[in-house]
Design a protein around this motif. Sequence first.
Motif, short mmCIF file in Angstrom:
data_model
loop_
_atom_site.label_atom_id
_atom_site.label_comp_id
_atom_site.label_asym_id
_atom_site.label_seq_id
_atom_site.Cartn_x
_atom_site.Cartn_y
_atom_site.Cartn_z
N PRO A 34 0.85 -1.18 0.10
CA PRO A 34 0.03 -0.03 0.07
C PRO A 34 0.94 1.15 0.18
N GLY A 35 0.59 2.23 -0.75
CA GLY A 35 1.35 3.47 -0.86
C GLY A 35 2.25 3.36 -2.00
N ASP A 36 2.38 2.33 -2.73
CA ASP A 36 3.38 2.16 -4.05
C ASP A 36 2.57 2.99 -5.29
N SER A 37 3.49 3.66 -5.85
CA SER A 37 2.92 4.48 -7.01
C SER A 37 3.17 3.39 -8.27
N VAL A 38 1.94 2.90 -8.72
CA VAL A 38 2.11 1.83 -9.76
C VAL A 38 1.71 2.49 -11.27
N LEU A 39 2.47 2.28 -12.16
CA LEU A 39 2.50 2.75 -13.44
C LEU A 39 2.05 1.82 -14.54
N LEU A 40 0.93 1.63 -15.15
CA LEU A 40 0.73 0.73 -16.17
C LEU A 40 0.94 1.30 -17.41
N VAL A 41 1.97 0.71 -18.20
CA VAL A 41 2.57 1.40 -19.24
C VAL A 41 2.14 0.54 -20.60
N THR A 42 1.65 1.10 -21.70
CA THR A 42 1.41 0.29 -22.80
C THR A 42 2.02 1.20 -23.81
N ALA A 43 2.53 0.69 -24.94
CA ALA A 43 3.16 1.28 -25.92
C ALA A 43 2.53 1.21 -27.34
N ILE A 44 2.32 2.00 -28.09
CA ILE A 44 1.99 1.71 -29.54
C ILE A 44 2.97 2.17 -30.28
N ASP A 45 3.31 1.22 -31.10
CA ASP A 45 4.39 1.14 -32.22
C ASP A 45 3.83 1.45 -33.68
N HIS A 46 4.07 2.56 -34.09
CA HIS A 46 3.32 3.04 -35.57
C HIS A 46 4.10 2.87 -36.50
N ARG A 47 5.54 2.38 -36.26
CA ARG A 47 6.39 2.08 -37.34
C ARG A 47 5.81 1.00 -38.30
N THR A 72 -3.57 7.20 -41.42
CA THR A 72 -4.26 7.87 -40.48
C THR A 72 -5.45 6.99 -39.84
N HIS A 73 -5.96 6.34 -40.70
CA HIS A 73 -7.05 5.25 -40.31
C HIS A 73 -6.32 4.40 -39.24
N ALA A 74 -4.99 3.55 -39.76
CA ALA A 74 -4.36 2.84 -38.70
C ALA A 74 -3.84 3.28 -37.57
N PHE A 75 -3.36 4.62 -37.47
CA PHE A 75 -3.11 5.27 -36.13
C PHE A 75 -4.11 5.47 -35.24
N ALA A 76 -5.45 5.81 -35.83
CA ALA A 76 -6.46 5.90 -35.06
C ALA A 76 -6.89 4.65 -34.30
N ALA A 77 -6.95 3.43 -35.47
CA ALA A 77 -7.36 2.05 -34.87
C ALA A 77 -6.35 1.87 -33.64
N ASP A 79 -4.78 3.74 -31.67
CA ASP A 79 -4.91 4.60 -30.54
C ASP A 79 -6.14 4.12 -29.84
N LYS A 80 -7.29 3.71 -30.49
CA LYS A 80 -8.73 3.06 -29.86
C LYS A 80 -8.21 1.79 -29.00
N LYS A 81 -7.34 1.05 -29.86
CA LYS A 81 -7.01 -0.25 -29.23
C LYS A 81 -6.34 -0.02 -27.73
N ALA A 82 -5.54 1.03 -27.76
CA ALA A 82 -4.78 1.22 -26.66
C ALA A 82 -5.48 1.86 -25.47
N ASN A 83 -6.60 2.60 -25.78
CA ASN A 83 -7.47 3.33 -24.87
C ASN A 83 -8.26 1.98 -24.29
N GLU A 84 -8.74 0.93 -25.19
CA GLU A 84 -9.58 -0.03 -24.54
C GLU A 84 -8.70 -0.96 -23.88
N LEU A 85 -7.52 -1.00 -24.14
CA LEU A 85 -6.57 -1.88 -23.21
C LEU A 85 -6.57 -1.23 -21.95
N LYS A 104 0.11 5.89 -21.78
CA LYS A 104 0.05 5.51 -23.26
C LYS A 104 1.16 6.15 -23.79
N MET A 105 2.19 5.33 -24.41
CA MET A 105 3.37 6.02 -25.18
C MET A 105 3.32 5.43 -26.49
#
Length: 160
Positions: A34-47, A72-77, A79-85, A104-105
């Motif tokens: 208790p008291g830990d700062s927990v960061l859940l990190v996901t990365a979107i690789d657009h390359r 543009t469509h792929a980037f948006a998709a 991003d949406k997937k990352a938000n859902e995750l 989200k990075m």
Amino acid sequence: MAETKDRRTCVIAVDGSNYATEAVKWFKKNVYRPGDSVLLVTAIDHRKHMQYGLHISPKAVTMTPGNPDSITHAFAAEDKKANELLEKMKTVTDGLGMEAEFVKMSGEPGECIVKKAKDSGADLIVTGCRGLGTIRRTIMGSVSDYIIHHSEVPVFVVRH
């Protein structure tokens, strides 16, 4: 004797897989205080969306950039997937009774996770593991492998 901090910063890599979810649960059960700062990190690789196409014909070899509308469509998709995750992971952490910040990075996942750990002054990183064999891991690369070899803090790799 080494000085210990009361509040640790812990980075957990998440990618939507069951392995990542299990890593979050393992962290809560075995490491979390208790008291830990927990960061859940996901990365979107657009390359993958920015690659050029190679066209070979009998007369010439040409490289053409991808269609801007498709990119543009792929980037948006993605991003949406990352938000859902991140929403899914919020449900998991809420169910575990663990507060967490969701990050989200954009970029190669291993690099993003190590960078976030460094920038946030993390004390440790937790990641899941798909259990790739040596040959597949060598050819395809592994996010957990990258994190282990580039992190400046301890890394817990939660096997499936």
